[in-house]
Scaffold this motif. Structure first.
Motif, mmCIF file in Angstrom:
data_model
loop_
_atom_site.group_PDB
_atom_site.id
_atom_site.type_symbol
_atom_site.label_atom_id
_atom_site.label_comp_id
_atom_site.label_asym_id
_atom_site.label_seq_id
_atom_site.Cartn_x
_atom_site.Cartn_y
_atom_site.Cartn_z
ATOM 1 N N UNK A 195 0.837 -1.186 0.000
ATOM 2 C CA UNK A 195 0.000 0.000 0.000
ATOM 3 C C UNK A 195 0.876 1.242 0.000
ATOM 4 N N UNK A 196 0.657 2.169 0.930
ATOM 5 C CA UNK A 196 1.451 3.409 0.963
ATOM 6 C C UNK A 196 2.812 3.249 1.626
ATOM 7 N N UNK A 197 3.121 2.048 2.134
ATOM 8 C CA UNK A 197 4.314 1.877 2.952
ATOM 9 C C UNK A 197 5.415 1.162 2.177
ATOM 10 N N UNK A 198 6.639 1.594 2.419
ATOM 11 C CA UNK A 198 7.816 0.986 1.808
ATOM 12 C C UNK A 198 8.895 0.835 2.865
ATOM 13 N N UNK A 199 9.603 -0.284 2.832
ATOM 14 C CA UNK A 199 10.658 -0.516 3.810
ATOM 15 C C UNK A 199 11.206 -1.913 3.691
ATOM 16 N N UNK A 200 12.109 -2.309 4.604
ATOM 17 C CA UNK A 200 12.716 -3.633 4.510
ATOM 18 C C UNK A 200 11.779 -4.721 4.995
ATOM 19 N N UNK A 201 11.832 -5.860 4.356
ATOM 20 C CA UNK A 201 11.118 -7.035 4.835
ATOM 21 C C UNK A 201 11.961 -7.735 5.893
#
Length: 448
Positions: free
Chosen positions: A347-353
């Motif tokens: 969705x609107x979020x991005x970052x490390x898994x």
């Protein structure tokens, strides 16, 4: 913080189990009603151009409306995150009274038939470190009270050899007078957990100069040296500790050895005893042995034979923590590997898994790791990348449905698969909130 101790997945903080047996409560995850719960996630490299309104009940912040930036100022977001830690800490007491906070709340945990209130020692250590990063009077008071609670649990342990356990029950703390058995949630004594509690004690001693905290740290360091050192099986290093049945955990975890590297280095600094520096060097030599020469990423660790490299899955934290613990440029490539291979968009979020097993959701604790590592590395573009990662965490602080406008949820959506047999949920988490604060304050927990 999470994983399972099956032969293919020996990792930091693993839940102590073998194939076919139910998982146990671990450092990062927990099992409730037969369902495993953990948190995993994604690498924040950008933020949406429009930030949503703050959730109901969130404080009205000073705002900035620059395109692509969160509505909250970073300082206001930081203060709200500290408010969340204060709220959790004061749920079971106030002032200087030793007490424990629950680690997770809301979301999935609110749907359970029995309230889940476990306090994970790793999360507690992070809270101490986060408070001591800002160091206001109330911060130091809460950090000291939580440190004293952990010291009391160490002293009251039924085995009594200096260990702490993976989790405890905060609603039955403190120990009664006359004493009763302490209420342990997860009884395993993982090497990584001992190190993180030790890091918190070292920082408390540095700030307060209260000798009891250094004494507690030395007991934990001695426990690791006595129970986990493995010179016989190559590569040499430190094993996983003791399981729930007090049996040796025979795998070696890269994360655990990173934790030991940072912890023993601090003990050497604080005591002037070079023996701790030599022990830290042993742990760091294991970390070096786990670095893949082709692209620089770090493997999870070894199988239970203590020698065979475990190559599946590949987690995020060891990549960024290796750099933070050592500031050695050899691990710059492992930070880059996270950016290239573990970036998740949800969705609107991005970052490390959490690991390469599932890059469909963001692991917000990992966002704190990565942002801090980028700030420390300082390569071209790293500052902008770190800012973008923290913008996405800040957006989640305001807009996640299970949030409260203050704390940070564990994962961007329910069901983030760690690859170690556990799941993380979009529930408020003291550990994820504390890592956000460490990143925002640029506080490296591995270094004094």
């Amino acid at each position: 913080m999470t994983e399972t101790n099956r032969p293919s997945a020996p990792r930091s903080g693993p839940g102590d189990r073998t194939p076919g047996t139910p998982p146990t409560l671990t450092r990062r995850g927990m099992v409730l009603g037969g369902a495993a719960t953990v948190a995993a996630a994604a690498v924040a490299l950008g933020t949406p151009s429009v930030a949503s309104a703050a959730p109901s009940g969130a404080a009205s912040p000073a705002t900035t409306h620059r395109p692509g930036r969160p509505v909250l100022s970073r300082s206001r977001s930081r203060d709200l995150a500290y408010d969340y830690l204060d709220l959790r800490m004061d749920e079971y007491g106030a002032g200087s009274a030793p007490r424990l906070p629950r680690s997770y709340s809301g979301g999935y945990f609110a749907t359970l038939p029995t309230e889940f209130v476990s306090s994970f020692a790793y999360d507690d250590a992070l809270m101490v470190l986060a408070w001591l990063a800002r160091r206001r009077r109330g911060d130091v008071q809460r950090a000291t009270a939580l440190g004293d609670a952990l010291l009391a649990l160490q002293a009251a342990d039924p085995i009594g050899d200096g260990r702490t356990r993976a989790s405890y029950q905060p609603d039955t703390f403190p120990v009664a007078d006359p004493p009763r058995p302490i209420d342990i949630g997860s009884p395993a004594a993982y090497t990584g957990n001992q190190s993180w509690v030790g890091l918190a004690f070292c920082r408390l001693f540095t700030v307060t100069r209260q000798r009891r905290f250094l004494d507690g740290a030395l007991r934990l360091g001695t426990w690791i040296e006595t129970n986990a050192r493995d010179d016989a099986r190559r590569p040499a290093g430190y094993t996983g500790g003791r399981n729930a049945d007090d049996q040796p955990i025979t795998y070696k975890s890269t994360e655990h050895n990173i934790d030991v590297t940072g912890f023993f280095t601090q003990l050497a600094q604080l005591t002037g005893d070079r023996t701790w520096a030599r022990r830290a060097a042993l742990a760091e030599s294991f970390v070096r042995a786990m670095q893949d020469p082709t692209d620089g990423h770090l493997w999870t660790g070894t199988d239970p034979d203590g020698t065979t490299i475990n190559r599946t899955p590949i987690p995020e934290d060891v990549q960024t923590w290796a750099y933070l613990a050592t500031l050695d440029r050899r691990y710059s490539s492992s930070v880059t590997w996270v950016l290239d291979r573990l970036t998740a968009h949800d969705g609107p979020y991005t970052g490390p898994s959490f690991s390469d097993a599932d890059t469909s959701k963001v692991w917000f604790e990992g966002s704190g790791h990565l942002a801090l590592a980028l700030e420390a590395r300082g390569a071209r573009g790293d500052r902008a990348r770190a800012t973008s990662i923290l913008d996405s965490v800040q957006l989640a602080q305001r807009t996640e449905p299970n949030g409260d406008g203050r704390g940070i949820v564990s994962a961007s959506s329910d069901g983030l698969d760690t690859g170690f047999g556990d799941l993380y949920y979009a529930s408020l988490h003291t550990g994820a909130t504390a890592w956000y604060l460490l990143a925002v304050t640029r506080t490296n927990p591995f270094r004094l």
